[in-house]
Design a protein around this motif. Structure first.
Motif, PDB file in Angstrom:
ATOM      1  N   MET A  97      -3.835   2.688  -2.826  1.00  0.00           N
ATOM      2  CA  MET A  97      -4.763   1.561  -3.132  1.00  0.00           C
ATOM      3  C   MET A  97      -3.986   0.856  -4.225  1.00  0.00           C
ATOM      4  O   MET A  97      -3.679   1.221  -5.301  1.00  0.00           O
ATOM      5  CB  MET A  97      -6.084   1.787  -3.749  1.00  0.00           C
ATOM      6  CG  MET A  97      -6.795   0.429  -3.667  1.00  0.00           C
ATOM      7  SD  MET A  97      -8.801   0.828  -4.404  1.00  0.00           S
ATOM      8  CE  MET A  97      -9.424   1.218  -2.623  1.00  0.00           C
ATOM      9  N   THR A 110     -16.870  -2.515   4.727  1.00  0.00           N
ATOM     10  CA  THR A 110     -15.577  -2.363   5.160  1.00  0.00           C
ATOM     11  C   THR A 110     -14.680  -1.489   4.277  1.00  0.00           C
ATOM     12  O   THR A 110     -13.949  -0.702   4.802  1.00  0.00           O
ATOM     13  CB  THR A 110     -14.857  -3.955   4.993  1.00  0.00           C
ATOM     14  OG1 THR A 110     -15.411  -4.633   5.812  1.00  0.00           O
ATOM     15  CG2 THR A 110     -13.392  -3.862   5.286  1.00  0.00           C
ATOM     16  N   HIS A 111     -14.888  -1.482   3.253  1.00  0.00           N
ATOM     17  CA  HIS A 111     -14.288  -0.268   2.320  1.00  0.00           C
ATOM     18  C   HIS A 111     -14.389   1.096   2.823  1.00  0.00           C
ATOM     19  O   HIS A 111     -13.855   1.994   2.251  1.00  0.00           O
ATOM     20  CB  HIS A 111     -14.565  -0.647   0.888  1.00  0.00           C
ATOM     21  CG  HIS A 111     -15.856  -0.342   0.368  1.00  0.00           C
ATOM     22  ND1 HIS A 111     -16.967  -1.177   0.728  1.00  0.00           N
ATOM     23  CD2 HIS A 111     -16.326   1.039  -0.333  1.00  0.00           C
ATOM     24  CE1 HIS A 111     -18.098  -0.678   0.145  1.00  0.00           C
ATOM     25  NE2 HIS A 111     -17.891   0.696  -0.426  1.00  0.00           N
ATOM     26  N   ASP A 112     -15.492   1.359   3.214  1.00  0.00           N
ATOM     27  CA  ASP A 112     -16.060   2.541   3.839  1.00  0.00           C
ATOM     28  C   ASP A 112     -15.315   2.911   4.999  1.00  0.00           C
ATOM     29  O   ASP A 112     -15.151   4.156   5.548  1.00  0.00           O
ATOM     30  CB  ASP A 112     -17.561   2.759   4.011  1.00  0.00           C
ATOM     31  CG  ASP A 112     -18.433   2.833   2.666  1.00  0.00           C
ATOM     32  OD1 ASP A 112     -17.591   3.496   1.520  1.00  0.00           O
ATOM     33  OD2 ASP A 112     -19.411   2.361   2.592  1.00  0.00           O
ATOM     34  N   GLU A 117     -12.764  -7.817   5.760  1.00  0.00           N
ATOM     35  CA  GLU A 117     -14.131  -8.106   5.811  1.00  0.00           C
ATOM     36  C   GLU A 117     -14.535  -9.116   6.972  1.00  0.00           C
ATOM     37  O   GLU A 117     -15.494  -8.533   7.709  1.00  0.00           O
ATOM     38  CB  GLU A 117     -14.713  -8.673   4.603  1.00  0.00           C
ATOM     39  CG  GLU A 117     -14.824  -7.453   3.405  1.00  0.00           C
ATOM     40  CD  GLU A 117     -13.512  -7.068   2.699  1.00  0.00           C
ATOM     41  OE1 GLU A 117     -13.356  -6.061   2.317  1.00  0.00           O
ATOM     42  OE2 GLU A 117     -12.419  -8.021   3.002  1.00  0.00           O
ATOM     43  N   CYS A 133      -9.019  -0.186   1.445  1.00  0.00           N
ATOM     44  CA  CYS A 133      -9.654  -1.531   0.977  1.00  0.00           C
ATOM     45  C   CYS A 133     -10.454  -1.116  -0.285  1.00  0.00           C
ATOM     46  O   CYS A 133     -11.229  -0.186  -0.229  1.00  0.00           O
ATOM     47  CB  CYS A 133     -10.601  -1.837   2.503  1.00  0.00           C
ATOM     48  SG  CYS A 133      -9.732  -2.744   3.620  1.00  0.00           S
ATOM     49  N   HIS A 134     -10.525  -2.388  -1.138  1.00  0.00           N
ATOM     50  CA  HIS A 134     -11.373  -2.369  -2.142  1.00  0.00           C
ATOM     51  C   HIS A 134     -12.769  -2.515  -1.896  1.00  0.00           C
ATOM     52  O   HIS A 134     -13.050  -3.455  -1.062  1.00  0.00           O
ATOM     53  CB  HIS A 134     -11.008  -3.510  -3.134  1.00  0.00           C
ATOM     54  CG  HIS A 134      -9.439  -3.186  -3.692  1.00  0.00           C
ATOM     55  ND1 HIS A 134      -8.324  -3.513  -3.225  1.00  0.00           N
ATOM     56  CD2 HIS A 134      -9.051  -2.478  -4.821  1.00  0.00           C
ATOM     57  CE1 HIS A 134      -7.142  -3.010  -3.656  1.00  0.00           C
ATOM     58  NE2 HIS A 134      -7.739  -2.667  -4.937  1.00  0.00           N
ATOM     59  N   PRO A 135     -13.714  -2.041  -2.540  1.00  0.00           N
ATOM     60  CA  PRO A 135     -14.942  -2.460  -2.439  1.00  0.00           C
ATOM     61  C   PRO A 135     -15.195  -3.819  -3.049  1.00  0.00           C
ATOM     62  O   PRO A 135     -14.686  -3.905  -4.088  1.00  0.00           O
ATOM     63  CB  PRO A 135     -15.927  -1.376  -3.140  1.00  0.00           C
ATOM     64  CG  PRO A 135     -14.981  -0.479  -4.013  1.00  0.00           C
ATOM     65  CD  PRO A 135     -13.641  -0.708  -3.345  1.00  0.00           C
ATOM     66  N   HIS A 172       0.623  -1.087  -0.139  1.00  0.00           N
ATOM     67  CA  HIS A 172      -0.022   0.099   0.037  1.00  0.00           C
ATOM     68  C   HIS A 172       0.986   1.272  -0.066  1.00  0.00           C
ATOM     69  O   HIS A 172       0.436   2.333   0.362  1.00  0.00           O
ATOM     70  CB  HIS A 172      -0.900   0.034   0.994  1.00  0.00           C
ATOM     71  CG  HIS A 172      -2.201  -0.908   1.181  1.00  0.00           C
ATOM     72  ND1 HIS A 172      -2.040  -2.104   1.386  1.00  0.00           N
ATOM     73  CD2 HIS A 172      -3.422  -0.741   0.857  1.00  0.00           C
ATOM     74  CE1 HIS A 172      -2.993  -2.842   1.106  1.00  0.00           C
ATOM     75  NE2 HIS A 172      -4.146  -1.879   0.789  1.00  0.00           N
TER      76      HIS A 172
END
Length: 172
Positions: free
Chosen positions: A20, A74-76, A119, A81-83, A11
């Protein structure tokens, strides 16, 4: 895998900026992750939860739902983190008189280009926080602990399972 590749922080850009990871060129594979955690509490608090006597309602059902919802967000919550389009998220919460308290386990799965460890860990963390929130009127001394990855499968790094000591070993 070369030693420098093994410990490279994915990262970080070459100039040290956070970014990302680009997973566009990776192949889709089946990926799963299982995380665990626990909320330790007084025996009478556990009993009240099991008997449905918490003022806020069904602690276990609400915590399970909160964990599922958290995994999907989780991505929020976690930068970089990827959606992900999860194909499965399951949260199991079981009483453990030996703690005493509740043990939480979350399983996340998908077919995709990146793993689902975050997640599963987010699901466990939020389920534990929800247990605390819903039962804090009964017991402010509850302790959330031992949140960790139990196992993961898929992807370039392969399968991994926590060893007996809880340190983790590569398996496969």
């Amino acid at each position: 895998m070369a030693e420098t590749e093994k410990h490279h922080l994915t990262h970080l850009a070459t100039d040290g900026r956070a970014e990302m990871v680009d997973v566009g060129a990776k192949q889709d594979t089946q990926r799963t992750a299982v995380a665990v955690g626990a909320v330790t509490m007084a025996p009478e608090t556990l009993r009240a939860i099991q008997e449905g006597n918490a003022k806020k309602g069904d602690v276990i059902a609400v915590a399970r739902l909160a964990g599922i919802m958290a995994a999907k967000k989780t991505h929020d919550l976690i930068p970089l983190c990827h959606p992900l389009a999860l194909t499965k998220i399951a949260v199991e919460i079981a009483p453990d008189e030996a703690l005493p308290g509740l043990r939480v386990e979350a399983t996340a799965a998908l077919t995709g280009k990146t793993g689902v460890e975050m997640e599963a860990l987010t699901a466990v963390s939020v389920a534990c926080l929800t247990i605390y929130d819903m039962a804090k009127a009964l017991d402010k001394n509850m302790v959330i602990g031992a949140v960790r990855l139990k196992e993961k499968a898929g992807g370039r790094s392969g399968d991994w399972r926590m060893d007996e000591a809880g340190d983790g070993t590569a398996s496969g």
